[in-house]
Design a protein around this motif. Structure first.
Motif, PDB file in Angstrom:
ATOM      1  N   VAL A 277       0.819  -1.195   0.038  1.00 50.43           N
ATOM      2  CA  VAL A 277      -0.123  -0.108  -0.091  1.00 50.43           C
ATOM      3  C   VAL A 277       0.958   1.235   0.172  1.00 50.43           C
ATOM      4  O   VAL A 277       2.175   1.208   0.550  1.00 50.43           O
ATOM      5  N   LEU A 278       0.508   2.173  -0.497  1.00 53.19           N
ATOM      6  CA  LEU A 278       1.239   3.403  -0.517  1.00 53.19           C
ATOM      7  C   LEU A 278       1.210   4.114   0.856  1.00 53.19           C
ATOM      8  O   LEU A 278       0.103   4.086   1.435  1.00 53.19           O
ATOM      9  N   PRO A 279       2.368   4.429   1.502  1.00 52.43           N
ATOM     10  CA  PRO A 279       2.500   4.907   2.783  1.00 52.43           C
ATOM     11  C   PRO A 279       1.533   6.284   3.029  1.00 52.43           C
ATOM     12  O   PRO A 279       1.300   6.972   2.204  1.00 52.43           O
ATOM     13  N   ALA A 280       0.979   6.349   4.137  1.00 49.19           N
ATOM     14  CA  ALA A 280       0.235   7.520   4.424  1.00 49.19           C
ATOM     15  C   ALA A 280       0.542   8.446   5.490  1.00 49.19           C
ATOM     16  O   ALA A 280      -0.061   9.211   5.865  1.00 49.19           O
ATOM     17  N   THR A 281       1.919   8.354   6.121  1.00 45.46           N
ATOM     18  CA  THR A 281       2.466   9.233   7.111  1.00 45.46           C
ATOM     19  C   THR A 281       3.624   9.627   6.476  1.00 45.46           C
ATOM     20  O   THR A 281       4.018   9.304   5.374  1.00 45.46           O
ATOM     21  N   ILE A 282       4.126  11.148   7.060  1.00 42.69           N
ATOM     22  CA  ILE A 282       5.237  11.732   6.534  1.00 42.69           C
ATOM     23  C   ILE A 282       6.377  10.747   6.750  1.00 42.69           C
ATOM     24  O   ILE A 282       7.163  10.661   5.777  1.00 42.69           O
ATOM     25  N   ALA A 283       6.652  10.196   7.883  1.00 42.55           N
ATOM     26  CA  ALA A 283       7.707   9.187   7.990  1.00 42.55           C
ATOM     27  C   ALA A 283       7.671   8.094   6.966  1.00 42.55           C
ATOM     28  O   ALA A 283       8.763   7.718   6.704  1.00 42.55           O
ATOM     29  N   GLY A 284       6.516   7.562   6.878  1.00 44.86           N
ATOM     30  CA  GLY A 284       6.276   6.381   5.782  1.00 44.86           C
ATOM     31  C   GLY A 284       6.801   6.888   4.254  1.00 44.86           C
ATOM     32  O   GLY A 284       7.500   5.938   3.446  1.00 44.86           O
ATOM     33  N   ILE A 285       6.155   8.169   3.934  1.00 51.00           N
ATOM     34  CA  ILE A 285       6.542   8.292   2.536  1.00 51.00           C
ATOM     35  C   ILE A 285       8.057   8.771   2.522  1.00 51.00           C
ATOM     36  O   ILE A 285       8.625   8.236   1.410  1.00 51.00           O
ATOM     37  N   ARG A 286       8.592   9.321   3.538  1.00 48.86           N
ATOM     38  CA  ARG A 286      10.122   9.459   3.495  1.00 48.86           C
ATOM     39  C   ARG A 286      10.879   8.309   3.490  1.00 48.86           C
ATOM     40  O   ARG A 286      11.880   8.266   2.718  1.00 48.86           O
ATOM     41  N   LYS A 287      10.450   7.216   4.356  1.00 46.93           N
ATOM     42  CA  LYS A 287      11.277   5.929   4.165  1.00 46.93           C
ATOM     43  C   LYS A 287      11.094   5.383   2.959  1.00 46.93           C
ATOM     44  O   LYS A 287      11.921   4.755   2.314  1.00 46.93           O
ATOM     45  N   TYR A 288      10.024   5.410   2.383  1.00 47.56           N
ATOM     46  CA  TYR A 288       9.416   4.758   0.858  1.00 47.56           C
ATOM     47  C   TYR A 288      10.148   5.380  -0.132  1.00 47.56           C
ATOM     48  O   TYR A 288      10.907   4.688  -0.939  1.00 47.56           O
ATOM     49  N   LEU A 289      10.333   6.796  -0.193  1.00 44.48           N
ATOM     50  CA  LEU A 289      10.963   7.447  -1.290  1.00 44.48           C
ATOM     51  C   LEU A 289      12.679   7.177  -1.091  1.00 44.48           C
ATOM     52  O   LEU A 289      13.466   6.984  -1.914  1.00 44.48           O
ATOM     53  N   GLY A 290      13.002   7.217   0.245  1.00 42.61           N
ATOM     54  CA  GLY A 290      14.459   7.064   0.611  1.00 42.61           C
ATOM     55  C   GLY A 290      15.227   5.727   0.574  1.00 42.61           C
ATOM     56  O   GLY A 290      16.318   5.509   0.834  1.00 42.61           O
ATOM     57  N   SER A 291      14.307   4.763   0.241  1.00 47.25           N
ATOM     58  CA  SER A 291      14.866   3.425   0.164  1.00 47.25           C
ATOM     59  C   SER A 291      15.513   3.012  -0.889  1.00 47.25           C
ATOM     60  O   SER A 291      16.189   1.661  -0.964  1.00 47.25           O
ATOM     61  N   GLY A 292      15.616   3.684  -2.051  1.00 46.10           N
ATOM     62  CA  GLY A 292      16.597   3.220  -3.181  1.00 46.10           C
ATOM     63  C   GLY A 292      15.420   2.671  -4.286  1.00 46.10           C
ATOM     64  O   GLY A 292      16.117   2.152  -5.109  1.00 46.10           O
ATOM     65  N   LEU A 293      14.207   2.512  -4.051  1.00 46.19           N
ATOM     66  CA  LEU A 293      13.316   1.887  -4.845  1.00 46.19           C
ATOM     67  C   LEU A 293      12.999   2.853  -6.050  1.00 46.19           C
ATOM     68  O   LEU A 293      12.907   2.237  -7.117  1.00 46.19           O
ATOM     69  N   ILE A 294      13.212   4.006  -5.999  1.00 51.15           N
ATOM     70  CA  ILE A 294      12.737   4.953  -7.255  1.00 51.15           C
ATOM     71  C   ILE A 294      14.266   5.492  -7.734  1.00 51.15           C
ATOM     72  O   ILE A 294      14.782   6.459  -6.816  1.00 51.15           O
ATOM     73  N   LYS A 295      14.407   5.248  -8.754  1.00 48.39           N
ATOM     74  CA  LYS A 295      15.883   5.640  -9.130  1.00 48.39           C
ATOM     75  C   LYS A 295      15.954   7.478  -9.257  1.00 48.39           C
ATOM     76  O   LYS A 295      15.054   8.032  -9.669  1.00 48.39           O
ATOM     77  N   GLY A 296      17.053   8.134  -8.683  1.00 50.22           N
ATOM     78  CA  GLY A 296      17.016   9.581  -8.521  1.00 50.22           C
ATOM     79  C   GLY A 296      16.673   9.990  -7.207  1.00 50.22           C
ATOM     80  O   GLY A 296      16.938  11.150  -6.966  1.00 50.22           O
ATOM     81  N   ILE A 297      16.074   9.331  -6.421  1.00 53.19           N
ATOM     82  CA  ILE A 297      15.647   9.662  -5.234  1.00 53.19           C
ATOM     83  C   ILE A 297      16.580   8.739  -3.863  1.00 53.19           C
ATOM     84  O   ILE A 297      16.351   7.678  -3.956  1.00 53.19           O
ATOM     85  N   GLY A 298      17.448   9.711  -3.412  1.00 49.45           N
ATOM     86  CA  GLY A 298      18.002   8.845  -2.146  1.00 49.45           C
ATOM     87  C   GLY A 298      17.566   9.495  -0.791  1.00 49.45           C
ATOM     88  O   GLY A 298      16.702  10.247  -0.780  1.00 49.45           O
ATOM     89  N   PRO A 299      17.897   9.168   0.264  1.00 53.27           N
ATOM     90  CA  PRO A 299      17.783   9.588   1.748  1.00 53.27           C
ATOM     91  C   PRO A 299      17.510  11.261   1.653  1.00 53.27           C
ATOM     92  O   PRO A 299      16.525  11.691   2.156  1.00 53.27           O
ATOM     93  N   VAL A 300      18.516  11.894   1.404  1.00 46.31           N
ATOM     94  CA  VAL A 300      18.537  13.394   1.260  1.00 46.31           C
ATOM     95  C   VAL A 300      17.432  14.055   0.576  1.00 46.31           C
ATOM     96  O   VAL A 300      16.713  14.826   1.008  1.00 46.31           O
ATOM     97  N   THR A 301      17.395  13.368  -0.975  1.00 44.00           N
ATOM     98  CA  THR A 301      16.276  14.066  -1.312  1.00 44.00           C
ATOM     99  C   THR A 301      15.030  13.756  -1.093  1.00 44.00           C
ATOM    100  O   THR A 301      13.916  14.649  -1.495  1.00 44.00           O
ATOM    101  N   ALA A 302      14.703  12.488  -0.686  1.00 47.11           N
ATOM    102  CA  ALA A 302      13.474  12.104  -0.127  1.00 47.11           C
ATOM    103  C   ALA A 302      13.123  13.010   1.024  1.00 47.11           C
ATOM    104  O   ALA A 302      11.792  13.337   0.832  1.00 47.11           O
TER     105      ALA A 302
END
Length: 738
Positions: free
Chosen positions: A73-98
């Motif tokens: 499921v798509l994350p529904a919290t700020i922390a969840g979205i940050r973790k999801y985007l910063g996990s390396g799953l999406i090319k071009g987004i690392g922890p800092v950019t997330a």
């Protein structure tokens, strides 16, 4: 059933075969992690998931959540979205950019990426190029997820989704639905059995003509992977009917369907050996219809025809050597280089320079390199042009070091280029500008590569094949060197006198003992040939790790990366797969400064030893090439591998091209040499234990051989001198009167 929602923090174990996964999950609204176990194919670190299952207590690991089913499921919290985007799953987004994206858009982040990706340029550090990369990667992940969900509904590993999407793009689901058997033809790593599983779920009946035809193609491909150029029709019908669970008549119809589509060739009345009779060991010959996959048929008739044309050509590019003063020539070479040749070696050199196709064979230390050096000196003195090549990069490098002259892989010699397929720059229209081609480690030449090589040799030029015919045959289909020797079409010189054998060295001595059917010697005075006795595969694996990590480096001063572990098989505690896992844990353990990437059941980490397992003409890397991961970028989703001094870049969507190489199979070690080898050899490997397998393994070592196993397994290997027969008609086609 209970429900547990949260974010996957870490995956500690994952089996690509059945999807069994052990992971750590942070429950929604909590700050601690809990262990979750079960079949979770395709799950990724950073994903928000909803799990259905029950809490259980494991006697060793304690309380854990056993998963029966799950959905992402798509994350529904700020922390969840940050973790999801910063996990390396999406090319071009690392922890800092997330963190920056989430700080800018908050809970609206995922909607912005989905619907208004151009707004990502509002984020510090995200320019037009990075924003476009993120947009593409987001769309790609969405498509892959759709393929995953579709496959999951048909009980197929979702790990295949990346491969399928990479092959077909947005048309992936359409292809899978409309022509599932196409997957087996188009997608590397997906065989008939997987495609059939999908097809049966989609309702395609067992006796459907397209299913039967696909099954026959699968059996032919499997046989080609085992080294066979063709399959006798009766054998093909029998094995296909068994796999497909259909009557033999349907298989016959499938063969005719493939024949009509020009995907197979059936040759009428080819006389092939069925086996040896009990009476005087005579060969029983029967009329049999061989069935070829079309490329192998044209490859076989191509090799036979081109070798004959080379041998029978009216033109002669080395005419000077037909009336040559050989004693004076050998004396001049000896004076200049101190290379003193025996009569046997002189005959080899004479034959290579006067016969258009020559095979030079012999075991280790018999002087093949001395012959080659002399051939090269005489060619240079006569102003003749030549090319040196070998089937693999490591073999080409060794050839260059041994001769002091440039050598290339056969692929590079033929100027192979990729681009959606592959093209050979050197061929009949654009032949090599040489008077002689020398191929070392010729036992590794498969049929198709040999055909392309022969296309590029100009009329009147000479071909010298150098190799040890007693080693394992090529990984690809065919047994070219053996067939050429057995046909009698080419001139053959076998060197038998052993020269390279230092006084206390047992490597060369034992290699020849093994080849002659004698047990190797493990003498007290031997300083380079050892046996560590064990019957237990688990203990063998522990011994291997200890030897590579500490004992060999401490005793002999070799670095662990100068030691190659070899095993006959992939499965089992002492097999390649488990040895790789244990050696990686010991030699390249996880660390904060080492980025890593999980691919199915394996974790690739910065510093890992890896091997290319398929030909990639675009990257100019080939099956068996070895390297080391020198860069792994989770944000750009790129892996850079140093392949013998050349850096090769891989996308994260190309995970199936590399495997770990801390340990490799003996078959994959052909053409390579290592300072030290550690060989596992146990009775549990009995299926693979053959004389030429052990002989090949031992001859890979330059300075040290350590066998981990027992004398029973060694005796089994030495006693089994039966060369696995490969279905090939090349020798027959090369004989006079064909």
């Amino acid at each position: 059933m209970q429900t547990l929602k949260g974010i996957i923090e870490r995956i500690t174990f994952h089996s690509e075969e059945d999807g069994y996964t052990v992971a750590q999950l942070t429950p929604e609204g909590k700050e601690y992690t809990v262990p979750v176990v079960g079949n979770m194919l395709g799950i990724n670190v950073g994903e928000s998931v909803e799990l259905s299952g029950e809490w259980t207590t494991h006697p060793q690991y304690g309380r854990q959540f056993r998963v029966e089913s799950f959905r992402t499921v798509l994350p529904a919290t700020i922390a969840g979205i940050r973790k999801y985007l910063g996990s390396g799953l999406i090319k071009g987004i690392g922890p800092v950019t997330a963190q920056r994206i989430v700080r800018r858009f908050g809970l609206d982040t995922l909607r912005i990426i989905e619907e208004e990706p151009q707004r990502l340029k509002e984020v510090l550090g995200v320019g037009p190029k990075r924003a476009a990369m993120i947009e593409r990667a987001w769309a790609e992940q969405r498509q892959i997820k759709e393929v995953m969900l579709f496959l999951q509904a048909h009980d197929v590993s979702t790990a295949l989704a990346v491969k399928i999407y990479k092959q077909y793009g947005d048309a992936a689901i359409s292809v899978v639905k409309n022509d599932p058997y196409r997957l087996a033809r188009d997608v590397y790593g997906i065989g008939f059995l997987t495609a059939d599983k999908i097809a049966r779920k989609l309702g395609i009946p067992a006796d459907a003509p397209e299913r039967v035809a696909a099954g026959v193609s699968y059996v032919l491909s499997q046989k080609a992977d085992e080294g066979h150029v063709y399959v006798p029709q009766r054998e093909l019908v029998r094995e296909s009917a068994k796999i497909l669970d259909v009557p033999p008549e349907l298989v016959e119809q499938g063969i005719e369907m493939l024949r009509a589509d020009e995907r197979v060739h059936v040759e009428e009345g080819l006389r092939v050996a069925e086996g040896r009779s009990q009476v005087a060991g005579r060969i029983q010959v029967a009329e049999e219809r061989p069935v070829y996959l079309v490329p192998f048929y044209y490859g076989e008739i191509g090799v036979a025809g081109r070798l004959k044309r080379l041998i029978e050509a009216s033109e002669e590019r080395l005419f000077a050597f037909q009336q040559f003063d050989w004693p004076q020539g050998f004396a001049a070479v000896q004076q200049k280089t101190r290379l003193r040749l025996t009569p046997e070696q002189q005959e080899a050199v004479r034959t290579a320079l006067t016969q258009r196709v020559t095979v030079l064979t012999g075991g280790p230390g018999t002087g093949k390199t001395t012959c080659l050096q002399t051939v090269i000196r005489l060619l240079e003195a006569a102003g003749r042009r030549y090319a040196l090549a070998a089937p693999t990069g490591r073999a080409a490098k060794r050839l260059s070091e041994a001769t002091g002259r440039p050598a290339r892989t056969v692929h590079r010699l033929l100027e192979v280029t990729g681009g959606g397929g592959f093209q050979f720059g050197r061929n009949e229209e654009n032949p090599l500008e040489v008077d002689m081609v020398v191929v070392d480690e010729a036992s590794m030449l498969d049929l198709l590569l040999t055909n392309h090589l022969l296309k590029a040799i100009p009329p009147g030029a000479h071909l010298l094949l150098v190799g040890d015919v007693d080693q394992l045959p090529s990984v690809g289909a065919g047994d070219v060197l053996r067939d050429v020797i057995e046909s009698g079409a080419a001139a053959v010189v076998r060197l038998t006198t052993i020269f390279r054998q230092p006084e206390h060295s047992y490597i060369v001595r034992n290699a020849h003992r093994i080849n002659q059917g004698q047990l190797p010697l493990f003498a007290k005075e031997a300083s380079d040939f050892f046996l560590f006795k064990t019957d237990d595969p688990e203990q063998a694996a522990e011994l291997v790790v200890e030897l590579v990590q500490t004992r060999i480096p401490r005793r002999f001063g070799f670095r662990p990366d100068e030691i190659q572990v070899l095993s006959p098989m992939y499965r089992g505690a002492a097999g390649v797969s488990n040895l790789n896992r244990r050696l990686q844990e010991t030699l390249n353990p996880p660390a904060e400064h080492k980025p890593e990437r999980r691919v199915g059941g394996s974790v690739f980490r910065l510093g890992d030893r890896v091997m290319q397992v398929r030909n990639n003409y675009d990257k100019e890397v080939y099956n068996g090439d070895l390297g080391r991961i020198v860069r792994l970028d989770p944000i750009e989703q790129r892996v850079v591998v140093d392949m013998e001094g050349r850096r090769v870049e891989y996308d994260f969507l190309e995970p199936d091209e590399l495997v770990h190489a801390f340990a490799i199979s003996i078959h994959k070690s052909q053409g390579s040499e290592y300072r030290a080898v550690v060989i596992t050899l146990l009775p549990t490997h009995y299926v693979m234990l053959q004389r030429n397998l052990l002989y090949t393994a031992v001859t890979r070592a330059q300075e040290l051989v350590v066998i981990v196993g027992n004398m029973r397994a060694i005796a089994m290997a030495v006693g089994n001198d039966k060369v696995a027969e490969r279905h090939s008609a090349l020798a027959e086609r090369l004989r006079p009167g064909w």
